[in-house]
Design a protein around this motif. Structure first.
Motif, PDB file in Angstrom:
ATOM      1  N   UNK A  19       3.648 -47.722  -2.366  1.00 41.52           N
ATOM      2  CA  UNK A  19       4.606 -48.201  -3.369  1.00 41.52           C
ATOM      3  C   UNK A  19       4.651 -49.726  -3.382  1.00 41.52           C
ATOM      4  N   UNK A  20       4.806 -50.325  -2.223  1.00 40.25           N
ATOM      5  CA  UNK A  20       4.917 -51.785  -2.169  1.00 40.25           C
ATOM      6  C   UNK A  20       3.618 -52.466  -2.600  1.00 40.25           C
ATOM      7  N   UNK A  21       2.494 -51.880  -2.310  1.00 42.59           N
ATOM      8  CA  UNK A  21       1.221 -52.445  -2.785  1.00 42.59           C
ATOM      9  C   UNK A  21       1.161 -52.415  -4.311  1.00 42.59           C
ATOM     10  N   UNK A  22       1.641 -51.354  -4.911  1.00 40.65           N
ATOM     11  CA  UNK A  22       1.659 -51.257  -6.374  1.00 40.65           C
ATOM     12  C   UNK A  22       2.657 -52.233  -6.989  1.00 40.65           C
ATOM     13  N   UNK A  23       3.747 -52.538  -6.280  1.00 44.47           N
ATOM     14  CA  UNK A  23       4.799 -53.385  -6.844  1.00 44.47           C
ATOM     15  C   UNK A  23       4.564 -54.875  -6.631  1.00 44.47           C
ATOM     16  N   UNK A  24       3.633 -55.256  -5.767  1.00 43.10           N
ATOM     17  CA  UNK A  24       3.445 -56.678  -5.481  1.00 43.10           C
ATOM     18  C   UNK A  24       3.039 -57.428  -6.758  1.00 43.10           C
ATOM     19  N   UNK A  25       3.764 -58.530  -6.985  1.00 42.30           N
ATOM     20  CA  UNK A  25       3.527 -59.345  -8.171  1.00 42.30           C
ATOM     21  C   UNK A  25       4.036 -58.735  -9.467  1.00 42.30           C
ATOM     22  N   UNK A  26       4.686 -57.592  -9.393  1.00 40.08           N
ATOM     23  CA  UNK A  26       5.158 -56.869 -10.581  1.00 40.08           C
ATOM     24  C   UNK A  26       6.666 -57.026 -10.771  1.00 40.08           C
ATOM     25  N   UNK A  27       7.091 -56.739 -11.990  1.00 44.72           N
ATOM     26  CA  UNK A  27       8.514 -56.633 -12.293  1.00 44.72           C
ATOM     27  C   UNK A  27       8.880 -55.153 -12.273  1.00 44.72           C
ATOM     28  N   UNK A  28       9.877 -54.824 -11.487  1.00 41.73           N
ATOM     29  CA  UNK A  28      10.335 -53.447 -11.358  1.00 41.73           C
ATOM     30  C   UNK A  28      11.784 -53.407 -11.822  1.00 41.73           C
ATOM     31  N   UNK A  29      12.122 -52.423 -12.629  1.00 43.01           N
ATOM     32  CA  UNK A  29      13.499 -52.233 -13.077  1.00 43.01           C
ATOM     33  C   UNK A  29      14.122 -51.148 -12.205  1.00 43.01           C
ATOM     34  N   UNK A  30      15.162 -51.515 -11.467  1.00 43.93           N
ATOM     35  CA  UNK A  30      15.885 -50.528 -10.676  1.00 43.93           C
ATOM     36  C   UNK A  30      17.007 -49.987 -11.551  1.00 43.93           C
ATOM     37  N   UNK A  31      16.861 -48.733 -11.963  1.00 41.40           N
ATOM     38  CA  UNK A  31      17.834 -48.072 -12.829  1.00 41.40           C
ATOM     39  C   UNK A  31      18.896 -47.443 -11.934  1.00 41.40           C
ATOM     40  N   UNK A  32      20.087 -48.039 -11.946  1.00 45.48           N
ATOM     41  CA  UNK A  32      21.181 -47.552 -11.113  1.00 45.48           C
ATOM     42  C   UNK A  32      22.232 -46.914 -12.019  1.00 45.48           C
ATOM     43  N   UNK A  33      22.331 -45.600 -11.931  1.00 44.42           N
ATOM     44  CA  UNK A  33      23.269 -44.857 -12.764  1.00 44.42           C
ATOM     45  C   UNK A  33      24.529 -44.545 -11.972  1.00 44.42           C
ATOM     46  N   UNK A  34      25.637 -44.540 -12.684  1.00 49.94           N
ATOM     47  CA  UNK A  34      26.950 -44.284 -12.103  1.00 49.94           C
ATOM     48  C   UNK A  34      27.684 -43.296 -12.990  1.00 49.94           C
ATOM     49  N   UNK A  35      28.315 -42.314 -12.378  1.00 48.60           N
ATOM     50  CA  UNK A  35      29.136 -41.347 -13.115  1.00 48.60           C
ATOM     51  C   UNK A  35      30.456 -41.168 -12.380  1.00 48.60           C
ATOM     52  N   UNK A  36      31.535 -41.092 -13.144  1.00 44.77           N
ATOM     53  CA  UNK A  36      32.858 -40.819 -12.590  1.00 44.77           C
ATOM     54  C   UNK A  36      33.407 -39.599 -13.309  1.00 44.77           C
ATOM     55  N   UNK A  37      33.832 -38.610 -12.510  1.00 41.64           N
ATOM     56  CA  UNK A  37      34.306 -37.334 -13.053  1.00 41.64           C
ATOM     57  C   UNK A  37      35.588 -36.933 -12.341  1.00 41.64           C
TER      58      UNK A  37
ATOM     59  N   UNK B  96       3.978 -61.791  -4.598  1.00 41.64           N
ATOM     60  CA  UNK B  96       2.605 -61.336  -4.381  1.00 41.64           C
ATOM     61  C   UNK B  96       2.448 -61.113  -2.873  1.00 41.64           C
ATOM     62  N   UNK B  97       2.736 -59.906  -2.424  1.00 43.58           N
ATOM     63  CA  UNK B  97       2.776 -59.582  -0.995  1.00 43.58           C
ATOM     64  C   UNK B  97       1.395 -59.248  -0.463  1.00 43.58           C
ATOM     65  N   UNK B  98       1.099 -59.708   0.751  1.00 44.07           N
ATOM     66  CA  UNK B  98      -0.159 -59.264   1.360  1.00 44.07           C
ATOM     67  C   UNK B  98       0.140 -58.045   2.244  1.00 44.07           C
ATOM     68  N   UNK B  99      -0.914 -57.354   2.632  1.00 48.40           N
ATOM     69  CA  UNK B  99      -0.756 -56.110   3.390  1.00 48.40           C
ATOM     70  C   UNK B  99      -0.044 -56.323   4.725  1.00 48.40           C
ATOM     71  N   UNK B 100      -0.266 -57.470   5.349  1.00 48.29           N
ATOM     72  CA  UNK B 100       0.383 -57.762   6.624  1.00 48.29           C
ATOM     73  C   UNK B 100       1.901 -57.908   6.440  1.00 48.29           C
ATOM     74  N   UNK B 101       2.320 -58.549   5.373  1.00 49.19           N
ATOM     75  CA  UNK B 101       3.758 -58.687   5.089  1.00 49.19           C
ATOM     76  C   UNK B 101       4.389 -57.324   4.818  1.00 49.19           C
ATOM     77  N   UNK B 102       3.698 -56.504   4.061  1.00 52.31           N
ATOM     78  CA  UNK B 102       4.205 -55.159   3.758  1.00 52.31           C
ATOM     79  C   UNK B 102       4.364 -54.366   5.048  1.00 52.31           C
ATOM     80  N   UNK B 103       3.353 -54.395   5.896  1.00 51.07           N
ATOM     81  CA  UNK B 103       3.396 -53.651   7.156  1.00 51.07           C
ATOM     82  C   UNK B 103       4.541 -54.146   8.043  1.00 51.07           C
ATOM     83  N   UNK B 104       4.672 -55.460   8.174  1.00 53.64           N
ATOM     84  CA  UNK B 104       5.748 -56.030   8.995  1.00 53.64           C
ATOM     85  C   UNK B 104       7.114 -55.604   8.464  1.00 53.64           C
ATOM     86  N   UNK B 105       7.304 -55.711   7.151  1.00 52.88           N
ATOM     87  CA  UNK B 105       8.584 -55.316   6.552  1.00 52.88           C
ATOM     88  C   UNK B 105       8.892 -53.844   6.820  1.00 52.88           C
TER      89      UNK B 105
END
Length: 177
Positions: free
Chosen positions: A76-94, A114-123
């Motif tokens: 996942x993190x390799x695919x997201x490096x250098x990309x814009x990701x939209x985190x869709x956070x939904x909320x419901x109150x009932x 732009x993450x390298x593989x070493x940074x991803x692994x460390x994280x």
């Protein structure tokens, strides 16, 4: 997050299948799951004001869920490096007893470095965010993965948009202040 409001609350785990439907868009998935979670708990606690939420990472229209394993988190993190990701956070109150139901969506635009593989692994070894949509926890070391965060509610990326939560529970009759 909810404790920041100083209101008494209990936590109940909803029994909801979180499997995406075929072709379901990330925002639709997050909204469906937030509503399903709130409705399911409200059925068991009809007098309670129930808050349900869900977050789905949206990479170019594709939902990225919780990785579950180290290997999937790396991918996942390799695919997201250098990309814009939209985190869709939904909320419901009932609140079943008063017939109250509202839902809203906070879309948080996150630009990954732009993450390298070493940074991803460390994280991943340090944070182990395997139960987190998109494998990134901005409230911890995950902030170092990011170039920028754009949103209108600073708590939305952490998983509970408190500005919207306050608005919705006030509408359900809860006095926040």
């Amino acid at each position: 997050m909810l404790a920041r409001l100083g209101l008494p609350f209990d936590v109940a785990s909803p029994q909801v299948d979180e499997t995406p439907h075929p072709g379901e868009k990330p925002a639709d998935l997050a909204m469906r799951l937030a509503l399903a979670k709130a409705r399911e708990v409200a059925r068991r606690h009809p007098q309670a004001v129930v808050i349900g939420s869900d977050q789905v990472a949206d990479l170019n229209g594709e939902p990225l869920g919780k990785p579950g394993t180290h290997e999937r988190a790396v991918a996942q993190l390799q695919r997201m490096r250098g990309e814009t990701v939209i985190f869709q956070t939904a909320l419901a109150v009932v609140c079943q007893d008063i017939g109250f139901e509202q839902a809203d969506l906070a879309a948080v635009r996150v630009v990954f470095r732009q993450l390298d593989d070493e940074e991803i692994e460390h994280y991943l070894r340090a944070e182990q965010p395997y139960d987190c949509a998109g494998s990134a926890k901005s409230e911890g070391l995950g902030i170092a993965l990011l170039e920028r965060i754009d949103n209108d509610d600073p708590t939305a990326l952490v998983g509970l948009p408190l500005i919207r939560t306050c608005r919705m529970i006030r509408a359900a009759g809860v006095h926040v202040l």
